[in-house]
Design a protein around this motif. Structure first.
Motif, PDB file in Angstrom:
ATOM      1  N   ARG A 189       0.817  -1.216   0.000  1.00  0.00           N
ATOM      2  CA  ARG A 189       0.000   0.000   0.000  1.00  0.00           C
ATOM      3  C   ARG A 189       0.855   1.273   0.000  1.00  0.00           C
ATOM      4  NH1 ARG A 189      -5.277  -1.589   1.873  1.00  0.00           N
ATOM      5  NH2 ARG A 189      -5.252  -3.734   2.668  1.00  0.00           N
ATOM      6  N   ILE A 190       2.167   1.097   0.047  1.00  0.00           N
ATOM      7  CA  ILE A 190       3.070   2.248   0.078  1.00  0.00           C
ATOM      8  C   ILE A 190       3.685   2.442  -1.303  1.00  0.00           C
ATOM      9  CG2 ILE A 190       5.155   3.208   1.139  1.00  0.00           C
ATOM     10  CD1 ILE A 190       4.535   1.578   3.622  1.00  0.00           C
ATOM     11  N   ALA A 191       3.710   3.673  -1.775  1.00  0.00           N
ATOM     12  CA  ALA A 191       4.217   3.982  -3.110  1.00  0.00           C
ATOM     13  C   ALA A 191       5.701   3.620  -3.233  1.00  0.00           C
ATOM     14  CB  ALA A 191       4.019   5.466  -3.409  1.00  0.00           C
ATOM     15  N   PRO A 192       6.142   3.170  -4.413  1.00  0.00           N
ATOM     16  CA  PRO A 192       7.546   2.768  -4.609  1.00  0.00           C
ATOM     17  C   PRO A 192       8.548   3.851  -4.243  1.00  0.00           C
ATOM     18  CG  PRO A 192       6.212   2.053  -6.467  1.00  0.00           C
ATOM     19  CD  PRO A 192       5.335   2.924  -5.622  1.00  0.00           C
ATOM     20  N   ASP A 193       8.235   5.127  -4.552  1.00  0.00           N
ATOM     21  CA  ASP A 193       9.186   6.191  -4.245  1.00  0.00           C
ATOM     22  C   ASP A 193       9.367   6.378  -2.740  1.00  0.00           C
ATOM     23  OD1 ASP A 193       6.481   7.105  -4.203  1.00  0.00           O
ATOM     24  OD2 ASP A 193       7.200   9.179  -4.127  1.00  0.00           O
ATOM     25  N   ILE A 194       8.332   6.052  -1.957  1.00  0.00           N
ATOM     26  CA  ILE A 194       8.443   6.136  -0.496  1.00  0.00           C
ATOM     27  C   ILE A 194       9.189   4.919   0.039  1.00  0.00           C
ATOM     28  CG2 ILE A 194       7.165   6.227   1.675  1.00  0.00           C
ATOM     29  CD1 ILE A 194       4.942   7.673   0.235  1.00  0.00           C
ATOM     30  N   LYS A 195       8.865   3.746  -0.509  1.00  0.00           N
ATOM     31  CA  LYS A 195       9.527   2.520  -0.054  1.00  0.00           C
ATOM     32  C   LYS A 195      11.027   2.566  -0.306  1.00  0.00           C
ATOM     33  CE  LYS A 195       6.792  -0.524  -2.119  1.00  0.00           C
ATOM     34  NZ  LYS A 195       6.210  -1.834  -2.514  1.00  0.00           N
ATOM     35  N   SER A 196      11.430   3.217  -1.379  1.00  0.00           N
ATOM     36  CA  SER A 196      12.860   3.269  -1.705  1.00  0.00           C
ATOM     37  C   SER A 196      13.667   4.053  -0.676  1.00  0.00           C
ATOM     38  CB  SER A 196      13.059   3.895  -3.095  1.00  0.00           C
ATOM     39  OG  SER A 196      12.636   5.252  -3.096  1.00  0.00           O
ATOM     40  N   LYS A 197      12.970   4.885   0.125  1.00  0.00           N
ATOM     41  CA  LYS A 197      13.654   5.702   1.124  1.00  0.00           C
ATOM     42  C   LYS A 197      13.622   5.087   2.528  1.00  0.00           C
ATOM     43  CE  LYS A 197      12.363   9.853  -1.468  1.00  0.00           C
ATOM     44  NZ  LYS A 197      11.579  11.124  -1.454  1.00  0.00           N
ATOM     45  N   LEU A 198      13.061   3.891   2.639  1.00  0.00           N
ATOM     46  CA  LEU A 198      12.981   3.236   3.937  1.00  0.00           C
ATOM     47  C   LEU A 198      14.370   2.868   4.453  1.00  0.00           C
ATOM     48  CD1 LEU A 198      10.002   0.765   3.338  1.00  0.00           C
ATOM     49  CD2 LEU A 198      10.005   2.719   4.894  1.00  0.00           C
ATOM     50  N   PRO A 199      14.566   2.876   5.778  1.00  0.00           N
ATOM     51  CA  PRO A 199      15.831   2.391   6.347  1.00  0.00           C
ATOM     52  C   PRO A 199      16.036   0.922   5.983  1.00  0.00           C
ATOM     53  CG  PRO A 199      14.510   3.535   8.007  1.00  0.00           C
ATOM     54  CD  PRO A 199      13.634   3.357   6.815  1.00  0.00           C
ATOM     55  N   ASP A 200      17.276   0.464   6.055  1.00  0.00           N
ATOM     56  CA  ASP A 200      17.594  -0.903   5.647  1.00  0.00           C
ATOM     57  C   ASP A 200      16.753  -1.948   6.372  1.00  0.00           C
ATOM     58  OD1 ASP A 200      19.432   0.107   3.931  1.00  0.00           O
ATOM     59  OD2 ASP A 200      21.197  -0.448   5.098  1.00  0.00           O
ATOM     60  N   ASP A 201      16.560  -1.764   7.688  1.00  0.00           N
ATOM     61  CA  ASP A 201      15.857  -2.795   8.448  1.00  0.00           C
ATOM     62  C   ASP A 201      14.345  -2.765   8.244  1.00  0.00           C
ATOM     63  OD1 ASP A 201      15.525  -0.425   9.807  1.00  0.00           O
ATOM     64  OD2 ASP A 201      15.601  -1.314  11.789  1.00  0.00           O
ATOM     65  N   MET A 202      13.860  -1.852   7.383  1.00  0.00           N
ATOM     66  CA  MET A 202      12.441  -1.820   7.042  1.00  0.00           C
ATOM     67  C   MET A 202      12.199  -2.108   5.562  1.00  0.00           C
ATOM     68  SD  MET A 202      11.258   1.420   9.425  1.00  0.00           S
ATOM     69  CE  MET A 202       9.510   1.224   9.153  1.00  0.00           C
ATOM     70  N   GLN A 203      13.277  -2.444   4.843  1.00  0.00           N
ATOM     71  CA  GLN A 203      13.135  -2.845   3.448  1.00  0.00           C
ATOM     72  C   GLN A 203      12.434  -4.196   3.372  1.00  0.00           C
ATOM     73  OE1 GLN A 203      13.959  -1.215   0.641  1.00  0.00           O
ATOM     74  NE2 GLN A 203      14.895   0.580   1.603  1.00  0.00           N
ATOM     75  N   GLU A 204      11.715  -4.435   2.292  1.00  0.00           N
ATOM     76  CA  GLU A 204      10.915  -5.649   2.165  1.00  0.00           C
ATOM     77  C   GLU A 204      11.761  -6.915   2.313  1.00  0.00           C
ATOM     78  OE1 GLU A 204       7.554  -7.622  -0.804  1.00  0.00           O
ATOM     79  OE2 GLU A 204       8.713  -5.876  -1.466  1.00  0.00           O
ATOM     80  N   SER A 205      12.931  -6.953   1.673  1.00  0.00           N
ATOM     81  CA  SER A 205      13.772  -8.148   1.734  1.00  0.00           C
ATOM     82  C   SER A 205      14.238  -8.429   3.152  1.00  0.00           C
ATOM     83  CB  SER A 205      14.984  -7.993   0.810  1.00  0.00           C
ATOM     84  OG  SER A 205      15.743  -6.848   1.159  1.00  0.00           O
ATOM     85  N   VAL A 206      14.521  -7.368   3.910  1.00  0.00           N
ATOM     86  CA  VAL A 206      14.983  -7.544   5.285  1.00  0.00           C
ATOM     87  C   VAL A 206      13.831  -8.011   6.175  1.00  0.00           C
ATOM     88  CG1 VAL A 206      15.984  -6.400   7.303  1.00  0.00           C
ATOM     89  CG2 VAL A 206      16.841  -5.867   5.019  1.00  0.00           C
ATOM     90  N   LEU A 207      12.644  -7.436   5.988  1.00  0.00           N
ATOM     91  CA  LEU A 207      11.484  -7.854   6.779  1.00  0.00           C
ATOM     92  C   LEU A 207      11.147  -9.319   6.522  1.00  0.00           C
ATOM     93  CD1 LEU A 207       9.125  -4.747   6.404  1.00  0.00           C
ATOM     94  CD2 LEU A 207      10.598  -5.324   8.327  1.00  0.00           C
ATOM     95  N   GLN A 208      11.193  -9.740   5.270  1.00  0.00           N
ATOM     96  CA  GLN A 208      10.939 -11.137   4.946  1.00  0.00           C
ATOM     97  C   GLN A 208      11.989 -12.044   5.580  1.00  0.00           C
ATOM     98  OE1 GLN A 208      10.950 -10.960   0.653  1.00  0.00           O
ATOM     99  NE2 GLN A 208       8.728 -10.658   0.524  1.00  0.00           N
ATOM    100  N   THR A 209      13.240 -11.617   5.504  1.00  0.00           N
ATOM    101  CA  THR A 209      14.339 -12.398   6.075  1.00  0.00           C
ATOM    102  C   THR A 209      14.192 -12.526   7.582  1.00  0.00           C
ATOM    103  OG1 THR A 209      15.832 -11.676   4.307  1.00  0.00           O
ATOM    104  CG2 THR A 209      16.846 -12.548   6.313  1.00  0.00           C
ATOM    105  N   LEU A 210      13.880 -11.421   8.239  1.00  0.00           N
ATOM    106  CA  LEU A 210      13.713 -11.436   9.690  1.00  0.00           C
ATOM    107  C   LEU A 210      12.573 -12.358  10.111  1.00  0.00           C
ATOM    108  CD1 LEU A 210      14.194  -7.629  10.400  1.00  0.00           C
ATOM    109  CD2 LEU A 210      15.614  -9.460  11.354  1.00  0.00           C
ATOM    110  N   SER A 211      11.501 -12.352   9.342  1.00  0.00           N
ATOM    111  CA  SER A 211      10.357 -13.204   9.661  1.00  0.00           C
ATOM    112  C   SER A 211      10.733 -14.682   9.583  1.00  0.00           C
ATOM    113  CB  SER A 211       9.194 -12.906   8.703  1.00  0.00           C
ATOM    114  OG  SER A 211       8.090 -13.741   8.972  1.00  0.00           O
ATOM    115  N   ILE A 212      11.487 -15.042   8.534  1.00  0.00           N
ATOM    116  CA  ILE A 212      11.886 -16.443   8.349  1.00  0.00           C
ATOM    117  C   ILE A 212      12.904 -16.856   9.407  1.00  0.00           C
ATOM    118  CG2 ILE A 212      12.982 -18.082   6.791  1.00  0.00           C
ATOM    119  CD1 ILE A 212      11.941 -16.332   4.462  1.00  0.00           C
TER     120      ILE A 212
END
Length: 407
Positions: A189-212
């Motif tokens: 639900r968050i626009a790509p331009d906003i997601k690109s500015k997220l801190p590293d630990d809130m990036q999608e790949s990191v969140l998925q990794t942390l969950s696993i």
């Protein structure tokens, strides 16, 4: 501990923040809200009562976190859950012009400087809140796995009750559920331009990794409980070790190809996962060897010796990986051997030496066995993230006064 600096140490007071913390569970950096003039920004959008509660809860979260160093987990969790309920109401009123009217600011705990995050997106605020809830769950799990009183323990001995271990597993499942919800329901639900500015630990790949990897750590604790249980069979121990390998392998693959792993939190996380992956693989080959050698044919004993030797070699590599993780900024301290590795750190080298002496001649006769390692069994994974749902908005919280000109 993980990405968290020593200032976020669970159970440590402010005057002890310089102590290098132990890392049993990977713990995220906590962020706290920065004061914002919500009264001005939300005037006419929400009721004064709701605005006051939003401001009060943000201030409460900041003050409690800064005063306790993040250790007042129950109080912080209660405040976050109440704040999330109100925030859910704000998001449901988005069609009334809510988007972009509020400026939310957050900063890392212990950082007295400028805010690290500043945004007007309501889903971003929800992401930040649930991310903090996950960080608290992981911090509490880490705290449970570190004994509070070691006065009766010898050097390197870790005594953690079975109840604490089971509670830690539940917290890791809860954290995994929070993070999985973020990637499934919030990030799209968050626009790509906003997601690109997220801190590293809130990036999608990191969140998925942390969950696993949280599921992998939960399995690691379960394996430690099985090792200490007389009822747990060898097959159960092998299954848990193999499941642990799969979790950490998935987590590593999820993150290893990302550009952000060259620095910061993502790099630290990847080193942690690699360390845990090697420990799990050593345990898996050890237990697989014990199961394999129960066969009556010479080839079974030869394959078992291969497993034991592989386990011994991988165990040595895991110790190097542990050191790499600990020395990667922010510096952390590995705990004394605990759980299954406390049992296997001596058992694996002993068994590998003993069995290679007993059945070394078979390795020469069974040349095909030596050409490759036996494959580990592939089991269906047992642990899944605990399902998380947004709280219901409180009735009447966002009701406006009737418009007298509407008639």
């Amino acid at each position: 501990m993980g990405c968290a600096t020593s200032a976020c140490a669970v159970g440590e007071s402010k005057n002890k923040r310089s102590i290098i913390q132990e890392s049993v569970v990977f713990v995220l950096q906590l962020r706290v809200p920065v004061q914002t003039d919500l009264q001005r920004q939300l005037k006419g959008v929400a009721s004064k009562t709701t605005i006051d509660r939003l401001a009060c809860l943000r201030n409460q979260i900041q003050l409690v976190a800064e005063d306790s160093g993040g250790s007042a987990i129950s109080e912080l969790r209660a405040a976050l859950e109440e704040y999330l309920s109100l925030l859910t109401g704000l998001i449901k009123k988005k069609d009334d012009g809510m988007e972009g009217c509020v400026e939310f600011k957050w900063k890392p705990l212990g950082d007295g400087g400028r805010a690290e995050l500043c945004f007007t997106n309501l889903w971003m605020e929800m992401l930040t809140v649930i991310h903090m809830m996950a960080a608290l769950a992981m911090a509490e799990a880490n705290s449970l796995m570190i004994p509070k009183d070691r006065s009766g323990s010898g050097h390197g001995v870790r005594v953690v009750s079975s109840g604490c271990k089971r509670d830690a597993v539940d917290l890791l499942l809860k954290a995994s559920g929070y993070l999985e919800f973020c990637t499934r329901e919030i990030l799209p639900r968050i626009a790509p331009d906003i997601k690109s500015k997220l801190p590293d630990d809130m990036q999608e790949s990191v969140l998925q990794t942390l969950s696993i990897q949280a599921l992998g750590q939960g399995t690691e604790i379960q394996l430690g409980l099985a090792v200490n249980s007389k009822k747990a069979t060898l097959s159960v121990k092998r299954r848990l070790a193999c499941e642990q390998v799969i979790y950490f392998s998935q987590a590593y693959q999820c993150l290893s190809g990302c550009a952000i792993v060259s620095h910061g939190c993502a790099k630290k996380l990847l080193l942690f996962i690699f360390w845990k992956f090697l420990e799990a693989k050593a345990a898996a080959y050890y237990y697989h060897g014990l199961v394999t050698e129960k066969g009556s044919e010479p080839a079974c004993h030869a394959r078992a010796v291969c497993c034991f030797l592989a386990a011994s070699e991988i165990l040595g590599e895991s110790k190097k990986a542990c050191l790499s993780f600990c020395l990667s900024p922010p510096v952390t301290r590995a705990p004394p051997m605990w759980g299954v590795m406390k049992h296997l750190s001596q058992k694996i080298p002993e068994i590998a030496f003993k069995k290679s002496q007993m059945y070394g001649y078979l390795l020469k006769e069974e040349e095909k066995v030596m050409q490759s390692l036996p494959e580990l069994p592939n089991f269906q994974l047992s642990l899944i993230p605990e399902e998380f749902e947004l709280p219901e908005m409180e009735a009447g919280s966002f009701a406006r006064k009737p418009d007298p000109f509407a008639y």
